[in-house]
Design an enzyme around this catalytic site. Structure first.
Site, PDB file in Angstrom:
ATOM      1  N   ARG A  60      58.480  52.374  33.913  1.00 56.84           N
ATOM      2  CA  ARG A  60      57.688  53.598  33.724  1.00 56.84           C
ATOM      3  C   ARG A  60      58.608  54.816  33.675  1.00 56.84           C
ATOM      4  NH1 ARG A  60      52.068  52.628  37.267  1.00 56.84           N
ATOM      5  NH2 ARG A  60      52.038  50.394  36.902  1.00 56.84           N
ATOM      6  N   GLU A 121      42.672  44.666  44.146  1.00 55.77           N
ATOM      7  CA  GLU A 121      42.189  45.813  44.934  1.00 55.77           C
ATOM      8  C   GLU A 121      41.243  45.341  46.025  1.00 55.77           C
ATOM      9  OE1 GLU A 121      40.461  49.443  42.647  1.00 55.77           O
ATOM     10  OE2 GLU A 121      40.372  47.645  41.418  1.00 55.77           O
TER      11      GLU A 121
HETATM   12  P1  TTP Z   1      45.941  47.956  37.728  1.00 52.74           P
HETATM   13  O1  TTP Z   1      45.723  47.977  39.197  1.00 52.74           O
HETATM   14  O2  TTP Z   1      45.133  48.892  36.888  1.00 52.74           O
HETATM   15  O3  TTP Z   1      47.457  48.345  37.411  1.00 52.74           O
HETATM   16  P2  TTP Z   1      48.793  47.752  38.001  1.00 52.74           P
HETATM   17  O4  TTP Z   1      48.572  47.007  39.264  1.00 52.74           O
HETATM   18  O5  TTP Z   1      49.507  47.006  36.930  1.00 52.74           O
HETATM   19  O6  TTP Z   1      49.631  49.061  38.257  1.00 52.74           O
HETATM   20  P3  TTP Z   1      49.404  50.207  39.325  1.00 52.74           P
HETATM   21  O7  TTP Z   1      50.559  50.126  40.243  1.00 52.74           O
HETATM   22  O8  TTP Z   1      49.396  51.451  38.523  1.00 52.74           O
HETATM   23  O9  TTP Z   1      48.098  49.969  40.021  1.00 52.74           O
HETATM   24  O10 TTP Z   1      45.729  46.502  37.175  1.00 52.74           O
HETATM   25  C1  TTP Z   1      46.000  45.347  37.962  1.00 52.74           C
HETATM   26  C2  TTP Z   1      46.442  44.230  37.040  1.00 52.74           C
HETATM   27  O11 TTP Z   1      45.388  43.935  36.141  1.00 52.74           O
HETATM   28  C3  TTP Z   1      47.618  44.608  36.199  1.00 52.74           C
HETATM   29  O12 TTP Z   1      48.853  44.331  36.852  1.00 52.74           O
HETATM   30  C4  TTP Z   1      47.415  43.808  34.957  1.00 52.74           C
HETATM   31  C5  TTP Z   1      45.925  43.601  34.860  1.00 52.74           C
HETATM   32  N1  TTP Z   1      45.334  44.456  33.813  1.00 52.74           N
HETATM   33  C6  TTP Z   1      45.116  43.902  32.544  1.00 52.74           C
HETATM   34  O13 TTP Z   1      45.372  42.727  32.321  1.00 52.74           O
HETATM   35  N2  TTP Z   1      44.599  44.700  31.572  1.00 52.74           N
HETATM   36  C7  TTP Z   1      44.276  46.002  31.785  1.00 52.74           C
HETATM   37  O14 TTP Z   1      43.817  46.688  30.860  1.00 52.74           O
HETATM   38  C8  TTP Z   1      44.491  46.547  33.092  1.00 52.74           C
HETATM   39  C9  TTP Z   1      44.138  47.991  33.372  1.00 52.74           C
HETATM   40  C10 TTP Z   1      45.018  45.749  34.064  1.00 52.74           C
END
Ligand code: TTP
Length: 620
Positions: A60, A121
């Site tokens: 990033r 989450e």
């Molecule tokens: P997120 O929690 O949105 O993002 P993240 O964990 O990758 O990063 P951050 O530290 O900003 O929270 O999404 C969790 C996982 O879900 C991510 O690692 C990959 C998957 N994902 C997808 O496959 N497609 C998507 O469009 C999104 C938003 C997430």
């Protein structure tokens, strides 16, 4: 319409824990040499290097974003490592991410009620743990407060320097603070401990928001990432909400904008509750007034297992599916995965999914109704790969007919997904039909009594669960998609209240049932009965008006066949023959013969056998 819930005076401690660049961390744990390097996980589709779905924080910093494709990411960060998402059946296989998420949940759930909100989450209600800490070892009594807790971002209090750490220490230890702030201080220490434990046990970092309710905790968890935590004392709520750049969306958002000139949550503060109620009704008005002040009474649901299982795939651009055979091929792949997931959920968690839903995105070749959506379709979920595949195809066909109407000159499908939902626990004291009958036959050959079998089986309890319902037909066909396929008797739950079998050593299903008091007798003598609940029952064909009636009856009356005041039975011809395949071999033959004979009129005496338990007719 939103319904406001009281905030219990804001004295709760709620944490929202969100894993950092989760899929990347899971892949980095598999390949530790990638740790600390710019890394991204890319989708299965390799076009232009594949779409990025997770981006490490190192990447990033170079400007790599999730909206990019692999090729573009390489241009802005040539040293980036692109890891392809695992693949099974021609599509992304997310199982390793799901189970990594479960590892985290099992650690977090040890300290409070835990709600798994998504794959990475979790919400935690730490109120009780915080109260205990406050009474037994409050922060001011702790000599060495964990550095992770001291590094917290307390809104309105801190900076990340040495003064910041001291400020946080002072905030955590203030003995004259109000009770709810003291609880929040305890929550801060508990969450720091939990995050540390997650890191030690799983090697994953996570970030957290800690506040008095879910909404504020969620807002805070994303404020400082990765591997940090943010606390929202009540004194900081107004500023936090006023600073939100986010516009209110949806119809309500537009109406607020048009009626009151409100664009952001902060703008709402100028209106009284009465004014908002006047415009939007009592519930919505109060809800708006509350969210403007960060008040939300939403409870953390005690749920660590998913509410549903879904498998989907998109077919963009030239990959769009244009024939029934292609759709069937992909539906079969999706259903195979879905079947594995519902099976393992049933085995590991003793839960059954009851509704199968199909969603699709489709486009017509020549379309006058450009915006007509492919209707989602649902039906009762029958266990077994082939059955799920068969039902999903029928749902698709039914949706396609409705979608196309009279325009049958071509279509393309750009996404497909199948979802298993309405997942319910198998009530304690339940056995699968297989286990139940196997248990019976094993015990029979060893000379045990029915009472012995039920007592010996730890999964059978003496508790009653009369109200257990598995599905409602209204739910299953709520979008107008009346199911046209058969459901089946899938699981039988047997619950014992007090059973004194009159005969032992019967290797016969008929004798087994005849050894139990007949339903009519049960109605008279509730102290000596076997409760039978059929969890999934064949759905009569909905095109048959009589069948349709039956379905409605069923919806209304649930599916407990043994209700004393309202005995239900099922016609022999309504038994899906495939259910018999699920019985032990030794009794399959007997039941087959028994079903055959039931086709001959007057061959069965009412309430004399298993047939009566499986008949949809209400006894007169
Ligand atoms: P997120 O929690 O949105 O993002 P993240 O964990 O990758 O990063 P951050 O530290 O900003 O929270 O999404 C969790 C996982 O879900 C991510 O690692 C990959 C998957 N994902 C997808 O496959 N497609 C998507 O469009 C999104 C938003 C997430």
């Amino acid at each position: 319409m939103p319904i406001p819930r009281p905030d219990r005076q804001g004295d709760r401690v709620i944490a929202h824990v969100d894993m950092d660049c989760f899929y990347v961390q899971v892949e980095q744990r598999k390949q530790p040499e990638l740790r600390g390097l710019p890394t991204a996980v890319v989708q299965y589709n390799e076009w232009k290097g594949g779409a990025l779905i997770a981006v490490s924080y190192e990447a990033r910093k170079f400007g790599v974003k999730r909206s990019m494709r692999g090729d573009e990411a390489k241009m802005v960060c040539p040293s980036i490592h692109l890891v392809q998402v695992p693949v099974a059946r021609g599509k992304a296989d997310l199982n390793s991410y799901r189970s990594a998420g479960s590892e985290v949940v099992s650690i977090l759930s040890a300290r409070g009620r835990c709600e798994r909100a998504s794959i990475d989450e979790v919400y935690l209600d730490l109120t009780d743990a915080a109260e205990t800490m406050l009474s037994e070892s409050p922060p001011e009594a702790i000599e060495d407060i964990d550095e992770e807790a001291l590094k917290s971002h307390v809104l309105g209090i801190t900076g990340a320097d040495v003064d910041g750490l001291n400020n946080v220490r002072r905030w955590l230890c203030q003995s004259d603070a109000v009770h709810k702030d003291k609880l929040l201080a305890c929550g801060t220490i508990i969450v720091a401990q939990l995050r540390d434990e997650v890191l030690r046990k799983t090697e994953f970092t996570c970030s957290a928001g800690i506040a008095h309710n879910k909404m504020l905790a969620k807002l805070a968890s994303g404020m400082h990432k990765p591997a940090q935590q943010t606390i929202v004392p009540s004194s900081a709520v107004t500023n936090l909400l006023a600073s939100l750049p986010k516009q209110l969306g949806g119809k309500l958002g537009s109406s607020l904008h048009d009626d009151l000139g409100v664009n952001t949550v902060g703008d709402l503060l100028q209106f009284s509750e009465e004014k908002l109620q006047e415009r939007y009704g009592v519930n919505t008005g109060t809800w708006l007034w509350n969210i403007a002040r960060g008040i939300s009474g939403d409870e953390v649901e005690g749920r660590i297992l998913p509410k549903s299982h879904g498998c989907g795939k998109t077919f963009p651009g030239p990959r769009a599916l244009k024939t029934s055979a292609c759709v069937e091929h992909w539906l079969n792949q999706l259903c195979e995965e879905l079947n594995e997931r519902v099976q393992s959920d049933s085995e590991q968690n003793k839960r059954v999914a009851n509704t199968l839903t199909l969603h699709a995105t489709a486009h017509k070749a020549s379309d006058i109704q450009l915006h007509k959506k492919f209707p989602s379709k649902s039906c009762p979920l029958r266990y077994g790969r082939d059955k799920i595949q068969e039902d999903a195809k029928k749902l698709f066909d039914s949706g396609l007919r409705e979608f196309l109407g009279s325009h049958t000159d071509g279509w393309r499908v750009t996404s497909l997904s199948v979802i298993a939902s309405k997942i319910l626990d198998i009530p304690s004291g339940s056995c699968s039909i297989l286990k139940f009958f196997q248990g019976k036959s094993q015990s029979i050959t060893s000379g045990g009594s029915l009472e012995d079998i039920l007592d010996d089986d730890p999964s059978c309890s003496t508790e009653r669960d009369d109200e257990h319902k598995v599905f409602s037909y209204e739910e299953c066909s709520k979008d107008g998609g009346a199911p046209s396929q058969d459901g089946l008797i899938n699981t039988v739950c047997a619950q014992k209240k007090s059973i004194k079998p009159k005969e032992k050593g019967k290797n016969s299903i008929l004798k087994f049932f005849s050894s139990i008091d007949a339903p009519a007798k049960q109605a008279q003598n509730d102290t000596n009965l076997l409760h039978l609940n059929i969890l999934m029952v064949r759905v009569p064909n909905c095109t048959d008006p009589q069948g349709y009636d039956d379905r409605r009856h069923y919806t209304h009356d649930g599916i407990s066949l043994r209700r004393l005041d309202d005995l239900w039975t099922i016609r022999a011809e309504d038994i899906d023959p495939s259910v018999v395949d699920e019985l032990p071999l030794e009794i399959q033959q007997e039941v087959q013969g028994w079903l055959r004979s039931s086709k001959r009129p007057h061959n069965c005496t009412r309430r004399s056998s298993l047939l009566n338990y499986f008949s949809l007719d209400k006894p007169t």
